[in-house]
Design a protein around this motif. Sequence first.
Motif, short mmCIF file in Angstrom:
data_model
loop_
_atom_site.label_atom_id
_atom_site.label_comp_id
_atom_site.label_asym_id
_atom_site.label_seq_id
_atom_site.Cartn_x
_atom_site.Cartn_y
_atom_site.Cartn_z
N ILE A 1 36.43 41.55 99.69
CA ILE A 1 35.49 42.43 98.97
C ILE A 1 36.27 43.27 97.97
CG2 ILE A 1 33.70 44.20 99.19
CD1 ILE A 1 33.39 43.42 102.14
N SER A 2 35.95 43.16 96.69
CA SER A 2 36.59 43.95 95.64
C SER A 2 35.61 45.05 95.22
CB SER A 2 36.89 43.05 94.44
OG SER A 2 37.12 43.84 93.28
N VAL A 3 36.01 46.30 95.39
CA VAL A 3 35.09 47.42 95.14
C VAL A 3 35.66 48.37 94.10
CG1 VAL A 3 33.81 49.32 96.20
CG2 VAL A 3 34.48 47.37 97.61
N GLY A 4 34.88 48.58 93.00
CA GLY A 4 35.20 49.66 92.08
C GLY A 4 36.50 49.51 91.34
N THR A 5 36.84 48.27 90.98
CA THR A 5 38.04 48.11 90.16
C THR A 5 37.72 47.26 88.94
OG1 THR A 5 40.34 47.35 90.07
CG2 THR A 5 38.87 46.12 91.52
N SER A 6 38.36 47.62 87.83
CA SER A 6 38.15 46.89 86.57
C SER A 6 38.88 45.54 86.60
CB SER A 6 38.66 47.73 85.40
OG SER A 6 40.02 48.08 85.63
N SER A 7 39.65 45.30 87.67
CA SER A 7 40.38 44.02 87.84
C SER A 7 41.28 43.72 86.64
CB SER A 7 39.38 42.86 88.05
OG SER A 7 38.49 43.17 89.08
N LEU A 8 41.86 44.76 86.07
CA LEU A 8 42.69 44.58 84.87
C LEU A 8 44.17 44.76 85.15
CD1 LEU A 8 40.60 46.63 82.26
CD2 LEU A 8 40.90 44.13 82.33
N ALA B 1 38.67 31.93 100.02
CA ALA B 1 37.84 32.97 100.63
C ALA B 1 36.55 33.13 99.83
CB ALA B 1 38.59 34.30 100.65
N SER B 2 35.51 33.65 100.49
CA SER B 2 34.27 34.00 99.77
C SER B 2 34.46 35.43 99.28
CB SER B 2 33.07 33.97 100.73
OG SER B 2 32.90 32.65 101.20
N VAL B 3 34.37 35.62 97.97
CA VAL B 3 34.70 36.92 97.38
C VAL B 3 33.45 37.62 96.86
CG1 VAL B 3 36.08 38.13 95.63
CG2 VAL B 3 37.00 36.08 96.76
N ARG C 1 32.11 34.81 94.37
CA ARG C 1 30.90 34.14 94.89
C ARG C 1 29.67 35.01 94.70
NH1 ARG C 1 30.10 31.65 100.98
NH2 ARG C 1 27.87 31.14 100.79
N TRP C 2 29.84 36.32 94.95
CA TRP C 2 28.70 37.23 94.78
C TRP C 2 29.13 38.45 93.97
CZ3 TRP C 2 30.51 36.43 99.98
CH2 TRP C 2 29.80 35.48 100.74
#
Length: 256
Positions: free
Chosen positions: A189-196, A212-214, A229-230
Motif C-alpha cells: 500500500i503506497s499512501v500519500g507520496t508523489s512517488s518521485l 504483489a497487488s499494489v 492494481r488499485w
Amino acid sequence: MIDLFDDVAQSLRTARSIVVLTGAGISAESGIPTFRDALTGLWARFNAAELATLEAFAHDPELVSRWYDQRRIQVAQCRPNAGHLALAHLQQIARGRGKSFTLATQNVDRLHQAAGSTEVIELHGSLWVWRCLDCGTESEERGGAFEEYPPTCPCGGIRRPGVVWFGEMLPAAALAAAQVAAERCDRFISVGTSSLVYPAAGLIEQAIAAGASVLEVNPHATPLSDRVRWSLRGPAGELLPRLVDAAFGSPSGKNV
Ligand code: BV8
Ligand code: ZN
C-alpha cells in the motif's frame, strides 16, 4: 468505488504479507505541509529540495538549521490523524492474524509512532534527531527551539538535523529492511507520496515487479498510478479507516 473497496478489503483479509510506504501526504491532514506544497511565509522564497541538501547546510548552516528546527517545533504541535491511526490498527490486526506487516515511511515527523505504530522504518531519518558533525553524537531533541543556529555539541562541533538530504545515502539497514519486505510481500500500500523520490519510490516498483497487488492512496495521480492494481483517489485520513473497517471491522468491534 464500492466494489473496488470490497476488492481491496478482500485482498487485505487474504494477505500473507503487507507492506505500507507512506509519504508527506499522510501527514497533510495533521497540518504538516507536504514537500510539494509551496513553502510558506519566511521560507516562501526557497524551494524545499534546495534547503534539504548538505550543500545548502554547508553554505548557510544557520538558515538550514533554523528551517529544520522550526519544522521540528511546528510538528511537535501536530497530532496523528485518522490515517496514521488506521495504519497502527492495521498493524495490530495483521500481526494478530499471523500476517507479516511492515511500515516504511519517507516522513521525518514520527507521527506514525505517535499513533501507536511500532518498528517503523524511517527511510529519511527524523526531525527529532540531531547529529554532531565532529564527534557523531546523536541525540533526540524534544524541547523548545534551539538558542543558537546551528546548534553546537558539548564537544564544540556543530550539529545537523538527523534527516537524509538529497544526494545522501539512506540508512543502509533501513533501506535493506524495506527492500526485503517489498520483495517478499503480496500486498503493498503506497499512501500519500508523489512517488518521485528514489530509492524510496523504487520500493513500489520492486513490489510490482515481485508480483504483489499494489494499492495507491492519493487524491492525485502519480507517475506509478497506471502500474498499480488499485488507485483510491482521496485523502488518507478518510480512506484508510474506511478500508481497514471494510476489511476487518472497526476498533469498536462491530463487523469483525
Ligand atoms: C540518493 C528528508 C544515492 C529531508 C527527503 C542528483 C544527485 C543526487 C541524487 C539524485 C540526483 N538526482 C536524483 C537523485 C536521487 C534523489 C531523487 O530521487 N531526486 C528526485 C527529486 C528526482 N534521491 C536522493 O538524493 C536520495 N539519495 O539517491 O542517494 C545517491 C547519492 C549521491 C549521488 C547520487 C545518488 C535521498 C532522497 C531523500 C531526500 N530527503 N526528506 C526533509 O524532510 O527535509 S525527501 C522528501 O521528499 C520526502 O521525505 C519524500 O521522500 C520526498 C517526496 O515527498 P513525498 O513524501 O512524496 O511528498 P510530496 O510532497 O512529494 O507529495 C505528497 C503527496 O501526497 C502528493 O502526491 C499529494 O497528492 C499527496 N497528498 C496530499 N494530501 C494527501 C495526500 N495523500 C493522501 N492523503 C492526503 N490528505
Ligand atoms: Zn560533538
